[in-house]
Design a protein around this motif. Structure first.
Motif: not given
Length: 160
Positions: A50-79
């Motif tokens: 579970x995470x919060x969306x910070x930025x949405x790009x064409x094929x990727x999404x920047x997610x905040x998985x914990x306060x101050x911890x960000x990770x880049x995921x492919x849009x297809x990985x969002x369930x």
């Protein structure tokens, strides 16, 4: 060729068409859900994180998985894109569950009786040994206890 010979093939092709059409509708709905993500939305990845969306790009999404911890995921990985109430209930442990219409579901039976003080819980302190003196609740346990008691009294009579 006879029409009865072709009928099973026609039915099979029709069933395959309906199944692929249903799968395409589900894929289109999932793609639409991913495209409608907005920053600040709670999501669940296909891996169950579970995470919060910070930025949405064409094929990727920047997610905040914990306060101050960000990770880049492919849009297809969002369930799933979750609504705020469900995300807060799962991630932050908010106890308020919501009905389908958005009303809060009470967590006890007080709504049925109308008396919020009637739901008192009896506590047993096992450290004081109250559990040893308690009567067994089911019939099999009562029979076992009765047999043990009888064998104790028989053993005492034999030893005298």
């Amino acid at each position: 060729m006879d029409i009865l010979t072709l009928l099973p093939f026609i039915v099979l092709i029709g069933a395959m068409f309906l199944m692929t059409r249903s799968a395409k509708k589900k894929q289109a709905a999932a793609a639409q859900m991913r495209n409608d993500m907005q920053p600040g939305t709670g999501v669940r990845t296909i891996g169950g994180m579970y995470a919060t969306v910070k930025e949405v790009h064409d094929d990727t999404v920047l997610l905040e998985v914990a306060p101050g911890v960000h990770a880049i995921y492919a849009k297809n990985s969002i369930g799933a894109v979750l609504d705020d109430a469900e995300y807060n209930r799962i991630v932050h442990g908010d106890d308020q569950e919501l009905d389908a219409d958005g009303t809060v579901v009470p967590d006890d039976a007080s709504s049925l009786t109308g008396d919020s003080d009637s739901a008192e819980v009896a506590k047993i302190d096992l450290a004081k040994g109250e559990a040893d003196d308690a009567e067994p609740e089911d019939a099999a346990a009562k029979d076992v206890k009765k047999a043990k008691d009888e064998s104790k009294t028989d053993g005492d009579a034999d030893s005298k």
